[in-house]
Design a protein around this motif. Structure first.
Motif, short mmCIF file in Angstrom:
data_model
loop_
_atom_site.label_atom_id
_atom_site.label_comp_id
_atom_site.label_asym_id
_atom_site.label_seq_id
_atom_site.Cartn_x
_atom_site.Cartn_y
_atom_site.Cartn_z
N ARG A 88 109.22 -68.02 -33.61
CA ARG A 88 108.58 -69.18 -33.12
C ARG A 88 109.09 -70.76 -33.15
O ARG A 88 109.11 -71.54 -32.49
N THR A 91 112.06 -71.10 -30.78
CA THR A 91 111.43 -71.35 -29.47
C THR A 91 111.10 -72.73 -29.55
O THR A 91 111.30 -73.67 -28.34
N ARG A 95 112.44 -75.82 -26.67
CA ARG A 95 111.67 -76.52 -26.08
C ARG A 95 111.74 -78.04 -26.31
O ARG A 95 111.76 -78.77 -25.19
#
Length: 541
Positions: A88, A91, A95
């Motif tokens: 996470r 990610t 982003r």
């Protein structure tokens, strides 16, 4: 449009610019690397994910709204220790790179549109503010992840502010510190590197050393005794200032009241029980204000005790960033019965260093909260002024518990009318106390209220208070809630962990089977039942 502007102005307190000039504490090592983005979204999107109906709040531009939605999704995915998951965290990092690149491209397109009509300039300014807030938050987070693109954006932003800002000198330390060629190594799932904090510290040190080197030397060396005396005087002055801290004069004088007690006189120097004698010790005295503690540590403690209320805790703590003393805006906490609203308000006050006064509103059918006149035999000062006197401090917390249960008859005044008067900023600075018959400064008093719902509450009251809704108590929060309730029981019984230890595995299992979630009040009864069973078995053995 005014609400949109106010929202953007409030968000300016938690932007990258605020970190670079030192008004907002930078993320520290071992903190979440995504902290700056989370703080910004707590201010701009306090309730939920931005939706199409919120378009006007984000510059009336579909593209910018999409960027805010992407930022919200990123922050939501790494919230509440989600960043400790390497997948996470990686990610979120990717982003943020895309978010920064997109914002920079949109900003460049705005700069290239030099043929804007005058009517389009206002919209372009709004879009620039939105894009700069997002780009700054993304860059600050990337810098904490050791990304060069994020660090370069922060340095270029500091350089622009030094050159064009009205107070460019405030950003000089950030520019100097970020100009150094430093390489950071970060792995997804690890805490932030403290890159911005390190840059600010190294920039301060570099500027300080350069200033000392540029200072002219004295023609004659200073005698050692003079240097020692000057250093001692400086230390004593610093100690006095540190001990004093921020303060506020709540009650200027009691000279207008009957009697002979003097302003600031100690209790007992004048005989008789009069208003002047009672309040003379406070008159003309600067009372201390609670200094804002380490907000990151305060949040950690509160979230560990109330894991279901992390978003509410963030919304309450964010306004304290950059303040010199603790003062919370009037806030109403909503939640079903038994969700622990009262305990949360009390712990907020304790963690923030505020003395807490809980005023139970259930069944109150008068306006005695605002004090009563001395013409009555039972006259008394207003409740917050009594709390200030008891605490010996100007900043206290008053909790209006179960506000929705207050009486509505107006025969002897209404509680809600008194609350409106005391929570209005201008009125509280010079509140005319009916008992003392003089102005008092109650502007440092913080107000929190609890209620099960807004049904029946005066619309004027709801417009004065921020309304935050507590989520349901989940079974996942059982360990944290159990620990907090046991601490309360120990405090009430005057015991420590030696005499009242934590629940063992068997007791915790029984608790988990019988409390799937819901009311904290029910959970406390279950814990007390388990403790009673433990004591009964111990007596039998």
């Amino acid at each position: 449009m005014q609400n949109n502007r106010t929202s953007r102005e409030a968000a300016s307190a938690v932007t990258l610019d605020a970190v670079l000039n030192g008004t907002l504490p930078p993320p520290f090592r071992h903190d979440s690397p995504f902290r700056l983005l989370e703080l910004l979204l707590t201010v701009r999107c306090p309730r939920d994910r931005p939706r199409r109906r919120d378009l006007l709040r984000f510059g009336d531009d579909d593209g910018v709204l999409g960027l805010w939605q992407a930022a919200w999704s990123t922050a939501e995915d790494v919230r509440d220790k989600g960043w400790t998951d390497p997948r996470r965290a990686h990610t979120g990092y990717v982003r943020l790179l895309a978010l920064l690149e997109t914002c920079e491209r949109r900003l460049q397109e705005l700069d290239e549109r030099l043929d804007l009509d005058p009517e389009d300039l206002d919209d372009a300014v709004v879009l620039r503010v939105e894009l700069e807030q997002l780009a700054g938050a993304a860059a600050g987070c990337l810098a904490e992840c050791g990304d060069r693109a994020g660090r370069d954006y922060c340095r270029e932003r500091a350089a622009w502010l030094v050159e064009h800002g009205q107070e460019g000198h405030k950003y000089a330390s950030a520019l100097v510190g970020l100009s150094a060629d430093v390489r950071y190594a970060w792995r997804p799932g690890n805490p932030g590197l403290g890159a911005l904090a390190s840059a600010l510290q190294s920039g301060d040190a570099t500027i300080h050393d350069a200033t000392r080197a540029a200072a002219p030397e004295d023609e004659e060396p200073e005698p050692s005794w003079a240097a020692e005396a000057r250093a001692k005087a400086a230390r004593e002055k610093a100690d006095r200032e540190r001990a004093a801290g921020p303060s506020l004069v709540v009650l200027a004088s009691v000279e207008h009241l009957p009697g002979s007690a003097e302003n600031g006189a100690r209790a007992g120097r004048s005989t008789g029980s009069t208003a002047r004698t009672e309040w003379a010790p406070l008159a003309g005295k600067a009372l201390p204000l609670a200094v804002v503690p380490d907000l990151a540590e305060a949040r950690r403690v509160l979230v560990s005790e109330f894991p279901d209320d992390a978003a509410v805790i963030d919304a309450i703590l964010v306004p304290l960033a950059g303040r010199s003393f603790v003062h919370l805006p009037p806030t109403l906490l909503l939640g079903p019965p038994g969700t622990g609203k009262s305990r949360l308000t009390r712990r907020l006050g304790e963690i923030l260093g505020l003395a807490v006064t809980v005023y139970s509103c259930g069944g109150v059918a008068d306006s005695s909260l605002i004090g009563t006149s001395r013409q009555w035999s039972t006259g008394r000062a207003t409740v917050p002024l009594q709390a200030i006197k008891q605490a010996g401090a100007a900043s206290v917390l008053v909790v209006l518990d179960e506000l929705s249960r207050a009486g509505t008859r107006a025969d002897n005044g209404r509680l809600v009318d008194g609350v409106l008067a005391l929570t209005e900023a201008e009125t509280s600075r010079r509140y005319q106390d009916p008992f003392l018959e003089c102005p008092t400064d109650l502007s440092a008093v913080s107000w929190l209220a609890t209620a099960n719902s807004v049904a029946g509450l005066d619309p004027a009251l709801l417009s004065r208070f921020r309304v935050l809704t507590l989520g349901p108590r989940t079974a996942a929060s059982l360990p944290s809630l159990t620990k907090g309730i046991l601490a309360d029981v120990r405090r009430e019984r005057g015991l420590d962990a030696t005499w009242l230890p934590d629940l063992d595995e068997e007791e915790a299992g029984v608790l988990a089977e019988n409390w799937p979630g819901g009311s904290v009040r029910v959970l406390r009864r279950l814990i007390e039942t388990v403790l009673a069973s433990r004591e009964h078995l111990a007596t039998r053995n």
